[in-house]
Design an enzyme around this catalytic site. Structure first.
Site, PDB file in Angstrom:
ATOM      1  N   TYR A  19      -8.268 -21.491  -7.769  1.00  0.00           N
ATOM      2  CA  TYR A  19      -8.351 -22.160  -9.077  1.00  0.00           C
ATOM      3  C   TYR A  19      -9.510 -23.157  -9.153  1.00  0.00           C
ATOM      4  O   TYR A  19     -10.024 -23.411 -10.239  1.00  0.00           O
ATOM      5  CB  TYR A  19      -7.039 -22.897  -9.364  1.00  0.00           C
ATOM      6  CG  TYR A  19      -5.912 -21.981  -9.768  1.00  0.00           C
ATOM      7  CD1 TYR A  19      -5.735 -21.618 -11.100  1.00  0.00           C
ATOM      8  CD2 TYR A  19      -5.026 -21.467  -8.823  1.00  0.00           C
ATOM      9  CE1 TYR A  19      -4.707 -20.775 -11.484  1.00  0.00           C
ATOM     10  CE2 TYR A  19      -3.983 -20.616  -9.199  1.00  0.00           C
ATOM     11  CZ  TYR A  19      -3.835 -20.284 -10.532  1.00  0.00           C
ATOM     12  OH  TYR A  19      -2.819 -19.442 -10.911  1.00  0.00           O
ATOM     13  N   ILE A  20      -9.893 -23.740  -8.010  1.00  0.00           N
ATOM     14  CA  ILE A  20     -10.984 -24.714  -8.007  1.00  0.00           C
ATOM     15  C   ILE A  20     -12.265 -24.114  -7.437  1.00  0.00           C
ATOM     16  O   ILE A  20     -13.343 -24.263  -8.010  1.00  0.00           O
ATOM     17  CB  ILE A  20     -10.582 -25.968  -7.189  1.00  0.00           C
ATOM     18  CG1 ILE A  20      -9.345 -26.631  -7.808  1.00  0.00           C
ATOM     19  CG2 ILE A  20     -11.737 -26.966  -7.097  1.00  0.00           C
ATOM     20  CD1 ILE A  20      -9.516 -27.106  -9.226  1.00  0.00           C
ATOM     21  N   THR A  68     -11.945 -36.073   6.579  1.00  0.00           N
ATOM     22  CA  THR A  68     -13.379 -35.785   6.681  1.00  0.00           C
ATOM     23  C   THR A  68     -13.910 -36.263   8.038  1.00  0.00           C
ATOM     24  O   THR A  68     -14.674 -35.540   8.699  1.00  0.00           O
ATOM     25  CB  THR A  68     -14.145 -36.477   5.522  1.00  0.00           C
ATOM     26  OG1 THR A  68     -13.460 -36.179   4.302  1.00  0.00           O
ATOM     27  CG2 THR A  68     -15.578 -35.997   5.427  1.00  0.00           C
ATOM     28  N   VAL A 105     -10.091 -31.727 -12.064  1.00  0.00           N
ATOM     29  CA  VAL A 105     -10.124 -30.982 -13.331  1.00  0.00           C
ATOM     30  C   VAL A 105      -8.722 -30.625 -13.812  1.00  0.00           C
ATOM     31  O   VAL A 105      -7.783 -30.573 -13.030  1.00  0.00           O
ATOM     32  CB  VAL A 105     -10.939 -29.667 -13.198  1.00  0.00           C
ATOM     33  CG1 VAL A 105     -12.401 -29.955 -13.053  1.00  0.00           C
ATOM     34  CG2 VAL A 105     -10.408 -28.828 -12.049  1.00  0.00           C
ATOM     35  N   ASN A 134      -3.282 -39.084  -8.417  1.00  0.00           N
ATOM     36  CA  ASN A 134      -2.098 -38.257  -8.633  1.00  0.00           C
ATOM     37  C   ASN A 134      -0.803 -39.028  -8.407  1.00  0.00           C
ATOM     38  O   ASN A 134       0.202 -38.766  -9.066  1.00  0.00           O
ATOM     39  CB  ASN A 134      -2.163 -37.002  -7.758  1.00  0.00           C
ATOM     40  CG  ASN A 134      -3.151 -36.008  -8.354  1.00  0.00           C
ATOM     41  OD1 ASN A 134      -3.452 -36.079  -9.538  1.00  0.00           O
ATOM     42  ND2 ASN A 134      -3.657 -35.118  -7.554  1.00  0.00           N
ATOM     43  N   CYS A 155      -0.848 -30.416  -7.228  1.00  0.00           N
ATOM     44  CA  CYS A 155      -1.451 -31.747  -7.038  1.00  0.00           C
ATOM     45  C   CYS A 155      -0.430 -32.874  -7.110  1.00  0.00           C
ATOM     46  O   CYS A 155      -0.108 -33.487  -6.099  1.00  0.00           O
ATOM     47  CB  CYS A 155      -2.546 -31.961  -8.071  1.00  0.00           C
ATOM     48  SG  CYS A 155      -3.987 -30.924  -7.777  1.00  0.00           S
ATOM     49  N   LYS A 209      -8.398 -39.710  -4.708  1.00  0.00           N
ATOM     50  CA  LYS A 209      -7.712 -38.529  -5.249  1.00  0.00           C
ATOM     51  C   LYS A 209      -6.185 -38.687  -5.129  1.00  0.00           C
ATOM     52  O   LYS A 209      -5.438 -38.421  -6.074  1.00  0.00           O
ATOM     53  CB  LYS A 209      -8.177 -37.283  -4.488  1.00  0.00           C
ATOM     54  CG  LYS A 209      -7.416 -36.026  -4.793  1.00  0.00           C
ATOM     55  CD  LYS A 209      -7.699 -35.516  -6.179  1.00  0.00           C
ATOM     56  CE  LYS A 209      -6.805 -34.339  -6.525  1.00  0.00           C
ATOM     57  NZ  LYS A 209      -6.943 -33.929  -7.905  1.00  0.00           N
TER      58      LYS A 209
HETATM   59  N1  LIG Z   1      -5.650 -26.254  -8.770  1.00  0.00           N
HETATM   60  C1  LIG Z   1      -5.925 -27.473  -9.190  1.00  0.00           C
HETATM   61  O1  LIG Z   1      -5.764 -27.792 -10.356  1.00  0.00           O
HETATM   62  C2  LIG Z   1      -6.527 -28.513  -8.235  1.00  0.00           C
HETATM   63  C3  LIG Z   1      -7.057 -29.686  -8.788  1.00  0.00           C
HETATM   64  C4  LIG Z   1      -7.634 -30.616  -7.947  1.00  0.00           C
HETATM   65  C5  LIG Z   1      -7.655 -30.385  -6.580  1.00  0.00           C
HETATM   66  N2  LIG Z   1      -7.125 -29.245  -6.064  1.00  0.00           N
HETATM   67  C6  LIG Z   1      -7.205 -29.056  -4.621  1.00  0.00           C
HETATM   68  O2  LIG Z   1      -8.213 -28.104  -4.347  1.00  0.00           O
HETATM   69  C7  LIG Z   1      -7.868 -27.350  -3.187  1.00  0.00           C
HETATM   70  C8  LIG Z   1      -7.867 -25.878  -3.542  1.00  0.00           C
HETATM   71  O3  LIG Z   1      -6.885 -25.660  -4.534  1.00  0.00           O
HETATM   72  P1  LIG Z   1      -6.817 -24.336  -5.381  1.00  0.00           P
HETATM   73  O4  LIG Z   1      -5.881 -24.631  -6.505  1.00  0.00           O
HETATM   74  O5  LIG Z   1      -8.170 -23.829  -5.696  1.00  0.00           O
HETATM   75  O6  LIG Z   1      -6.098 -23.356  -4.316  1.00  0.00           O
HETATM   76  P2  LIG Z   1      -5.850 -21.782  -4.450  1.00  0.00           P
HETATM   77  O7  LIG Z   1      -4.641 -21.492  -3.650  1.00  0.00           O
HETATM   78  O8  LIG Z   1      -5.918 -21.365  -5.884  1.00  0.00           O
HETATM   79  O9  LIG Z   1      -7.111 -21.147  -3.729  1.00  0.00           O
HETATM   80  C9  LIG Z   1      -7.408 -21.316  -2.412  1.00  0.00           C
HETATM   81  C10 LIG Z   1      -8.114 -20.065  -1.901  1.00  0.00           C
HETATM   82  O10 LIG Z   1      -8.514 -20.320  -0.558  1.00  0.00           O
HETATM   83  C11 LIG Z   1      -8.340 -19.118   0.179  1.00  0.00           C
HETATM   84  N3  LIG Z   1      -8.297 -19.482   1.591  1.00  0.00           N
HETATM   85  C12 LIG Z   1      -7.294 -20.041   2.314  1.00  0.00           C
HETATM   86  N4  LIG Z   1      -7.695 -20.268   3.569  1.00  0.00           N
HETATM   87  C13 LIG Z   1      -8.974 -19.849   3.650  1.00  0.00           C
HETATM   88  C14 LIG Z   1      -9.929 -19.825   4.708  1.00  0.00           C
HETATM   89  N5  LIG Z   1      -9.646 -20.313   5.902  1.00  0.00           N
HETATM   90  N6  LIG Z   1     -11.137 -19.287   4.440  1.00  0.00           N
HETATM   91  C15 LIG Z   1     -11.427 -18.794   3.223  1.00  0.00           C
HETATM   92  N7  LIG Z   1     -10.572 -18.799   2.184  1.00  0.00           N
HETATM   93  C16 LIG Z   1      -9.357 -19.334   2.407  1.00  0.00           C
HETATM   94  C17 LIG Z   1      -7.063 -18.514  -0.367  1.00  0.00           C
HETATM   95  O11 LIG Z   1      -7.013 -17.112  -0.108  1.00  0.00           O
HETATM   96  C18 LIG Z   1      -7.203 -18.819  -1.873  1.00  0.00           C
HETATM   97  O12 LIG Z   1      -7.838 -17.787  -2.588  1.00  0.00           O
HETATM   98  C19 LIG Z   1      -6.505 -27.882  -2.744  1.00  0.00           C
HETATM   99  O13 LIG Z   1      -6.675 -28.859  -1.761  1.00  0.00           O
HETATM  100  C20 LIG Z   1      -5.952 -28.513  -3.983  1.00  0.00           C
HETATM  101  O14 LIG Z   1      -5.034 -29.532  -3.694  1.00  0.00           O
HETATM  102  C21 LIG Z   1      -6.582 -28.299  -6.868  1.00  0.00           C
END
Ligand SMILES: NC(=O)c1ccc[n+]([C@@H]2O[C@H](COP(=O)([O-])OP(=O)(O)OC[C@H]3O[C@@H](n4cnc5c(N)ncnc54)[C@H](O)[C@@H]3O)[C@@H](O)[C@H]2O)c1
Length: 406
Positions: free
Chosen positions: A15-16, A128, A155, A210, A260, A206
């Site tokens: 999603y991100i 980090t 976002v 939240n 989140c 962050k």
């Molecule tokens: N979704 C939101 O609205 C949102 C908002 C702010 C922050 N975040 C943060 O952003 C981060 C990602 O969230 P998201 O919603 O995009 O997650 P998501 O589950 O939608 O996507 C994560 C992707 O990473 C892939 N993945 C997992 N391990 C991997 C690896 N070792 N190598 C390569 N790919 C790998 C998964 O297959 C998946 O497609 C999280 O830490 C989340 O807390 C999310």
């Protein structure tokens, strides 16, 4: 890094990660998107997407066709590496940074002098620095030659394409030069303000954002429980209280979900248990609200059965974690649906989710059909489709999320 003549590798295309990789590619950066899920990779390489996000499909198609964005299951040598993988919790709400670690290990052998490594995944304070240690343990020759930073994402799903460009970003490096380099990178596609800090503060920022939302929603949810007992309409109450010039109470709902707000406060509670009483209590109140809703539906079903001598037809309206999205992660509505279905005749319960075509556990019913034929309707998510429905006087309406509030 004033131009876009470099290569960026985004690890994690969810999603991100996918929207961010796509926006960077649109600006002319050569982007490789990496995901361990080969179905995700194949979908993107066909110019298609695997998630619902308005405007994203067209953009991905454009940048893939232009050759600016390519997806793969393995990273390649690049100039900038971004880690955008999940950070769930495990066991007793402890943060699980194993995905961040394996993504870091995957890019580790490719790193070279002057590269920029950025974590975007929501992370506990100190992650980090931990990853920097891991990198320098394996690649000691790169000490002092790499730029390492943290930049959280804030976002709103559903408005990601706009917000990715226009939101302010908080950027914290492990040293000043890392912060500077990361600021230059984000400046290539972000129009919002960039705020420099250190990595620990950016990580905590962050979690703070939240947790703040969670605490405020917990206040509204607690009020909704009190009002239910006191026979007061909570929506009217909040509307009136908010007429005070310095009061701004949020709206109650069926609980709090998503990847989140329902998760990140635990990262603080887990690391600072003695100091985080309010934050921890808010999490418990919001979780309790979902349990309370399921009990309320159960009791209403029992009352109906006693009165009419037959099981009611029940419509559970929505299983997503918030309105107008298809994301079911940590969804209180999904939890409530599971609870309500336990020990009841599943044939009498209709599960509705207009944003999802099919679900591997629940048989989904068309929302209008369910609404029109149910004896009891429980609104769990305030989707726009539901708000357009006419109020039914001949059914028992349980409006947990203010679908019909004026
Ligand atoms: N979704 C939101 O609205 C949102 C908002 C702010 C922050 N975040 C943060 O952003 C981060 C990602 O969230 P998201 O919603 O995009 O997650 P998501 O589950 O939608 O996507 C994560 C992707 O990473 C892939 N993945 C997992 N391990 C991997 C690896 N070792 N190598 C390569 N790919 C790998 C998964 O297959 C998946 O497609 C999280 O830490 C989340 O807390 C999310």
């Amino acid at each position: 890094m004033t131009n876009t003549n470099f290569k960026a590798c985004f690890v994690g295309l969810g999603y991100i990660g996918l929207p961010t990789a796509t926006i960077a590619a649109r600006e002319g950066i050569q982007v490789l998107g990496v995901d361990i899920n080969s179905k995700v990779v194949d979908t993107i390489n066909r110019g298609e997407i695997h998630i619902i996000e308005p405007g994203l499909g067209d953009l991905v198609k454009q940048v893939v066709e232009k050759g600016q964005l390519k997806a793969a299951t393995q990273p390649e040598v690049s100039d900038v590496y971004l880690v955008v993988v999940p950070t769930p919790f495990k066991g007793d709400h402890e943060p699980d940074i194993s995905f961040v670690e394996s993504a870091t290990r995957a890019v580790l052998p490719l790193l070279k002098k002057d590269d920029l490594y950025i974590i975007e995944s929501t992370s506990p304070v100190g992650t980090t620095e931990k990853m920097a240690e891991l990198i320098f343990e394996e690649r000691p020759e790169l000490k002092g030659q790499l730029h390492i930073a943290y930049c959280p994402e804030r976002v709103l799903p559903g408005n990601v394409i706009h917000e990715l460009v226009h939101n302010d970003r908080v950027i914290g490096g492990i040293d000043d030069i890392s912060t500077q380099k990361a600021m230059e990178f984000y400046r290539t596609f972000v129009k919002g303000e960039l705020h420099a800090t250190n990595a620990r503060t950016a990580e905590m920022c962050k979690l703070t954002e939240n947790s703040s939302r969670d605490v405020q929603i917990a206040f509204a949810n607690e009020l909704s429980l009190i009002c239910d007992k006191a026979d007061i309409n909570v929506w009217e109450l909040i509307q009136l209280a908010n007429k005070h010039p310095r009061v701004n109470i949020l709206q109650p709902g069926a609980g709090v979900g998503g990847h989140c707000i329902a998760v990140d406060p635990w990262f603080i509670v887990s690391d600072f248990p003695a100091e985080s009483n309010l934050i921890g209590q808010a999490r418990k109140i919001n979780n309790y609200k979902a349990f309370w809703v399921s009990e309320k539906i159960h009791n209403t079903m029992l009352e109906f059965q006693l009165k009419h001598g037959r099981e009611p037809r029940v419509a559970l309206m929505g299983i997503a974690f918030k309105p107008d999205i298809d994301d079911l992660r940590e969804s209180p509505a999904k939890y409530i649906t599971q609870k309500v279905m336990q020990g009841t005749n599943n044939n009498s319960i209709m599960v509705v989710e207009p944003n999802v075509k099919e679900h591997n556990v629940f048989k989904l019913t068309d929302y209008k059909e369910a609404y029109e034929t149910a004896d009891i309707v429980a609104f769990l998510v305030a989707h726009k489709e539901f708000k357009a429905l006419e109020y039914r006087e001949d059914a028992k309406i349980l409006d947990f999320c203010g679908v019909f509030r004026k």
